[in-house]
Design a protein around this motif. Structure first.
Motif, short mmCIF file in Angstrom:
data_model
loop_
_atom_site.label_atom_id
_atom_site.label_comp_id
_atom_site.label_asym_id
_atom_site.label_seq_id
_atom_site.Cartn_x
_atom_site.Cartn_y
_atom_site.Cartn_z
N LYS A 214 0.84 -1.20 0.00
CA LYS A 214 0.00 0.00 0.00
C LYS A 214 0.87 1.25 0.00
O LYS A 214 2.01 1.24 0.47
N VAL A 215 0.31 2.33 -0.53
CA VAL A 215 0.99 3.62 -0.51
C VAL A 215 1.26 4.02 0.94
O VAL A 215 0.39 3.89 1.81
N ASN A 216 2.48 4.49 1.18
CA ASN A 216 2.94 4.97 2.50
C ASN A 216 3.07 3.88 3.55
O ASN A 216 3.32 4.18 4.72
N LEU A 217 2.95 2.62 3.14
CA LEU A 217 3.11 1.52 4.10
C LEU A 217 4.54 0.98 4.00
O LEU A 217 4.95 0.54 2.92
N PRO A 218 5.33 1.01 5.09
CA PRO A 218 6.67 0.44 5.03
C PRO A 218 6.63 -1.04 4.62
O PRO A 218 5.88 -1.82 5.22
N THR A 219 7.41 -1.37 3.61
CA THR A 219 7.48 -2.75 3.13
C THR A 219 8.83 -3.33 3.55
O THR A 219 9.88 -2.80 3.18
N TRP A 220 8.81 -4.39 4.31
CA TRP A 220 10.03 -5.02 4.80
C TRP A 220 10.63 -5.88 3.68
O TRP A 220 9.90 -6.50 2.88
N ALA A 221 11.96 -5.92 3.63
CA ALA A 221 12.67 -6.72 2.63
C ALA A 221 13.80 -7.49 3.29
O ALA A 221 14.51 -6.93 4.13
N TRP A 222 13.96 -8.75 2.92
CA TRP A 222 15.07 -9.53 3.47
C TRP A 222 15.40 -10.70 2.54
O TRP A 222 14.61 -11.06 1.67
N LEU A 223 16.60 -11.22 2.72
CA LEU A 223 17.05 -12.38 1.97
C LEU A 223 17.41 -13.49 2.95
O LEU A 223 17.85 -13.23 4.08
N ASP A 224 17.22 -14.71 2.51
CA ASP A 224 17.53 -15.86 3.34
C ASP A 224 19.02 -15.91 3.62
O ASP A 224 19.83 -16.12 2.70
N GLY A 225 19.38 -15.70 4.87
CA GLY A 225 20.80 -15.66 5.23
C GLY A 225 21.53 -16.95 4.95
O GLY A 225 22.74 -16.95 4.72
#
Length: 350
Positions: A214-225
């Motif tokens: 959604k607009v203005n919603l922080p989107t978390w991002a990560w990669l499998d360590g």
């Protein structure tokens, strides 16, 4: 000689293009063979490319006298080659041990007997390898004491593949090749060639919310360590007992949202690797927190989507025969795009 060299280049290009045309040219002249053809480095001369073999968990490929151990490389269906972060590239051609005296004789004499290269060139080569200018009878008196070195090329034929134009030359076992020969194989050259063999995991990041945000919603991002650990390739030339191991260590993830109407976390878009992990998985109760790695879109993607690009930077270094300490090579990068749909938050008025 220049005419013969041009024919050799055209023959190699024809092979790459899949042409059925056969051009008969002397294969002991520079730029003649795709990697893996002929001589001590590539088998009997019948192969059309590198030969491969498996010994336990060691997977090797022979090309131009070089054996690659890729058993500690990245694996899986999404792996790919790192690209240098600068305009540096590994050598497109190089020189390595290829022929014993008997092998060079077996390579050259049928060419001379065929007479297809002209009496002048044939006479010049006979003088060079038979009549003592500078080699007599193919250096057979030195059998077991060295090799004739010859040029080989990257089988993808990048720019510069045809620049190694020296004819086969002799190097005594234990001696360095002549200093004027550029790209004669050394541990450093092996390290650079191993760089091109490095394969690293894909970089599709996990997002929360997933797929649509959604607009203005922080989107978390990560990669499998678990996927992002050092990988390495070892290149060696058994004939002369030298080797080098090139290692790639993941250091950071660069997030590019695919639009200027977005903010990244952190602001630089560069997510550092902490404790072997890139970013942090979203979990219940974190909705009010700022993600350590992620993005916030400021505008809807409408009926389309944004192309988020995630690129991992790999620090690359090598060690090898006779080299003290770790030596650096240019950083490498590997990235991929993924679609992100951004929707407006719908408000309900009552």
């Amino acid at each position: 000689m220049p005419t013969v060299t041009r024919l050799l280049r055209l023959a190699a290009i024809a092979m790459v293009a899949g042409s059925a045309c056969l051009v008969t040219v002397p294969s002991a002249v520079a730029t003649q063979n795709p990697p893996g053809k002929g001589g001590i480095g590539g088998g009997s001369g019948k192969e059309t490319g590198p030969s491969g073999k498996v010994n336990g968990d060691t997977i090797s490929s022979e090309a131009g006298g070089i054996v690659y151990d890729r058993s500690k490389n990245g694996s899986g269906g999404s792996v790919g080659a790192v690209r240098p972060a600068t305009n540096w590239t590994p050598p497109a051609c190089w020189y390595a041990p290829k022929y014993t005296p008997a092998q060079l004789q077996a390579q050259m004499e049928p060419i001379w007997e065929a007479g297809s290269t002209g009496s002048g060139w044939d006479s010049e080569q006979r003088n060079r390898y038979v009549n003592g200018d500078p080699y007599k009878d193919f250096n057979k008196d030195k059998t077991g004491k060295g090799y004739f070195w010859d040029s080989f090329v990257d089988e993808s034929y990048p720019p510069g593949w045809d620049k190694c134009e020296e004819p086969p030359f002799w190097v005594d076992q234990g001696d360095a090749p002549p200093p004027e020969i550029e790209n004669a194989v050394t541990p450093e050259i092996l390290a650079q060639l191993a760089y091109a063999e490095i394969r690293v995991p894909g970089t599709e990041v996990t997002l929360a919310p997933e797929g649509t945000t959604k607009v203005n919603l922080p989107t978390w991002a990560w990669l499998d360590g678990a996927d992002f650990k050092p990988v390495s390739v070892t290149a060696s030339v058994p004939a002369i007992g030298i080797q080098a191991t090139t290692t790639a260590d993941p250091v950071s993830l660069k997030i590019e949202p695919g639009t200027a109407d977005a903010e990244t976390y952190p602001a630089s878009g560069e997510c550092q690797i902490v404790n072997g992990r890139i970013g942090e998985p979203f979990a219940k109760g974190k909705s009010d927190e700022t993600p350590p790695c992620g993005v916030r879109y400021l505008r809807s993607s409408g009926d389309d989507s944004y192309k988020l690009q995630a690129t991992v930077t790999w620090k690359i270094h090598w060690t090898g025969t006779g080299v003290n300490g770790v030596q650096l090579l240019p950083d490498g990068e590997f990235g991929a795009d993924q679609d992100v749909i951004v929707q407006e938050i719908q408000a309900v008025n009552r």
